[in-house]
Design an enzyme around this catalytic site. Structure first.
Site, mmCIF file in Angstrom:
data_model
loop_
_atom_site.group_PDB
_atom_site.id
_atom_site.type_symbol
_atom_site.label_atom_id
_atom_site.label_comp_id
_atom_site.label_asym_id
_atom_site.label_seq_id
_atom_site.Cartn_x
_atom_site.Cartn_y
_atom_site.Cartn_z
ATOM 1 N N TYR A 141 40.576 54.332 37.955
ATOM 2 C CA TYR A 141 41.082 54.819 38.769
ATOM 3 C C TYR A 141 42.082 55.649 38.871
ATOM 4 O O TYR A 141 42.470 56.435 39.383
ATOM 5 C CB TYR A 141 42.393 53.521 39.106
ATOM 6 C CG TYR A 141 42.109 52.255 40.304
ATOM 7 C CD1 TYR A 141 40.826 52.424 40.804
ATOM 8 C CD2 TYR A 141 42.639 51.093 39.615
ATOM 9 C CE1 TYR A 141 40.419 50.932 41.244
ATOM 10 C CE2 TYR A 141 42.236 50.234 40.904
ATOM 11 C CZ TYR A 141 41.040 50.149 41.212
ATOM 12 O OH TYR A 141 40.343 48.911 42.068
ATOM 13 N N LYS A 192 30.444 44.665 32.426
ATOM 14 C CA LYS A 192 29.023 44.891 33.379
ATOM 15 C C LYS A 192 28.738 45.912 32.104
ATOM 16 O O LYS A 192 27.616 46.518 32.493
ATOM 17 C CB LYS A 192 29.892 45.970 34.126
ATOM 18 C CG LYS A 192 28.738 45.727 35.217
ATOM 19 C CD LYS A 192 28.073 44.937 35.636
ATOM 20 C CE LYS A 192 27.100 44.992 36.541
ATOM 21 N NZ LYS A 192 26.328 43.280 36.965
ATOM 22 N N ASP A 224 30.213 39.506 37.707
ATOM 23 C CA ASP A 224 29.235 39.540 38.868
ATOM 24 C C ASP A 224 30.000 38.289 38.455
ATOM 25 O O ASP A 224 30.168 37.322 39.905
ATOM 26 C CB ASP A 224 28.337 39.586 39.023
ATOM 27 C CG ASP A 224 27.485 40.389 37.996
ATOM 28 O OD1 ASP A 224 27.895 40.228 36.976
ATOM 29 O OD2 ASP A 224 25.929 40.313 38.215
ATOM 30 N N ASP A 248 41.555 44.183 39.384
ATOM 31 C CA ASP A 248 42.330 44.129 40.369
ATOM 32 C C ASP A 248 41.470 43.742 41.201
ATOM 33 O O ASP A 248 42.067 42.171 42.071
ATOM 34 C CB ASP A 248 41.864 45.515 41.214
ATOM 35 C CG ASP A 248 42.365 45.961 42.250
ATOM 36 O OD1 ASP A 248 43.580 45.044 42.257
ATOM 37 O OD2 ASP A 248 43.032 47.315 42.589
ATOM 38 N N ASP A 252 42.809 38.815 42.460
ATOM 39 C CA ASP A 252 43.653 38.857 43.819
ATOM 40 C C ASP A 252 42.796 37.622 44.640
ATOM 41 O O ASP A 252 42.889 36.693 44.883
ATOM 42 C CB ASP A 252 42.958 39.519 44.969
ATOM 43 C CG ASP A 252 43.801 40.913 44.933
ATOM 44 O OD1 ASP A 252 44.848 40.930 44.041
ATOM 45 O OD2 ASP A 252 44.056 41.489 46.541
#
Ligand code: NAD
Length: 360
Positions: A141, A192, A224, A248, A252
């Protein structure tokens, strides 16, 4: 020693939910002689309307001076057409980066009273209590270079950079190991590393840190798989630590396990435990001004503030217990109410928590 608390209600339902949280904060301030001095300021769309920018200098100065910040939410359709640099969300991102609030702590707790509100089976989520520690000021980000460019072929290309240095990884790792130490002592680092070099380094640094925390059991999981495990068997987790973008998304997802985003607080901390506390949800423009928003995530954010930045576990425990008692007594805002069951508004829910505090 008095402490400065900056309150930034923001936009949409922000002012409504923060008003209830402020009452709770004032109540515990008095009851536990916390010596907190409360100030208010503008951020987001409210600041754009008043000063033309989402993070005015006076707000930033007040935030720098404050020991902790309580924020409602920012944003809404009124400001959606503004260019990205002066959108309300920039106020939030600016505060996080200017104050170096690099550690985002998001608990996902399922109150037993609300087990039916989750979209998962009660036996899968009942008693859920996990903490997601998300790196907040680095990663893709913020990485440079970034942008949209036109290639020689005339085709436009968007690009971002996923970058973390060892120090950034180590400081978020330490927050997560410390948090795990105070809970069940299990930390799962999410990466990852089979594809992204930046997370190969992430994994290496986490492994190195593990030798300093022999009481914490460290495991690793690809993002994943973590996304899948969170809906398959979320209770296997205690603390998860991950980078900005994965955090992020996973936080959620974890939020939804608990049934309503209206229940979830968060803390964003710097090195010295100065923090900004806010509900995980946004400004909910669809229900703003109707007095129906759930104030509990913001009230629980006050409890996190007292625990991490003020150092009063007693007051924090009292608020969390009061929320639980209000739920026990049957109070539900519309987002929590089962079909056909009547619900209460924002103020009534705030009052139910105050009443529960007073009765304790
Ligand atoms: P949102 O979280 O505001 O709303 C999603 C849904 O959840 C809506 O149906 C809303 O009514 C409901 N909801 C949210 N909080 C609730 C509460 N306390 N009680 C009851 N219901 C609640 O997300 P969105 O709709 O994607 O975004 C709306 C605006 O908020 C956008 O402008 C977005 O940029 C902004 N936003 C701000 C933050 C923040 O300030 N931290 C975070 C996310 C989104």
């Amino acid at each position: 020693m008095s402490r400065d608390i900056l309150i930034l209600p923001g936009d949409g339902i922000g002012p409504e939910i923060v008003a209830e949280a402020r009452k709770v904060l004032e109540w515990v301030n008095e009851r536990y002689s916390l010596d907190l001095v409360l100030h208010e300021g503008l951020v987001g769309g409210a600041a754009i309307d008043a000063h033309g920018v989402p993070l005015p200098d006076q707000t930033l100065q007040a935030a720098r001076k404050a020991d902790a910040i309580l924020l409602g939410a920012v944003g809404g359709p009124k400001w959606d057409k503004l260019e990205t640099a002066i959108r309300p969300e920039k106020g939030l991102l600016g505060l996080r980066s200017q104050l170096e609030l690099f550690a985002n702590l998001r608990p996902a707790i399922l109150y037993p009273q609300l087990a039916a509100a989750s979209s998962l089976k009660p036996e899968v989520v009942s008693g859920l209590d996990i903490l997601i520690v998300r790196e907040l000021t680095g990663g893709i980000y913020f990485g440079q270079p970034r942008g949209i460019r036109t290639l020689d072929s005339g085709i436009r290309q968007g690009y971002n950079t996923y970058v973390y240095d060892e120090n950034e990884i180590e400081r978020i790792g330490r927050v997560a190991f410390e948090a795990a130490r105070k809970r069940q002592g299990r930390l799962c680092s999410v990466d990852k590393a089979n594809v992204l070099e930046v997370t190969v380094l992430w994994r290496e640094v986490m492994d190195r840190l593990a030798s300093e925390y022999p009481d914490v059991e460290l495991s690793h999981m690809y993002v994943d798989n973590a996304a899948m495990q969170l809906v398959r068997a979320p209770k296997q987790f205690d603390v998860l630590v991950t980078g900005n973008m994965f955090g992020d998304i996973l936080s959620d997802e974890a939020a939804m396990l608990t049934g309503s985003i209206g229940m979830l607080p968060s803390a964003s901390l710097d090195r010295n435990n100065k923090g900004m506390y806010e509900p995980c949800h946004g400004s909910a423009p669809d229900i703003a001004g109707q007095g129906v928003a759930n104030p509990l995530a913001t009230i629980l954010s006050v409890a996190m503030m007292l625990r991490y930045s003020v150092g009063s576990n007693e007051a924090a425990d009292a608020i969390e217990a009061a929320v639980s008692r209000a739920l026990d007594a049957g109070y539900r805002t519309a987002d929590l109410a089962e079909a056909g069951v009547s619900s209460v508004g924002t103020r009534e829910m705030g009052q139910a928590v105050l009443d529960a505090l007073a009765e304790a």
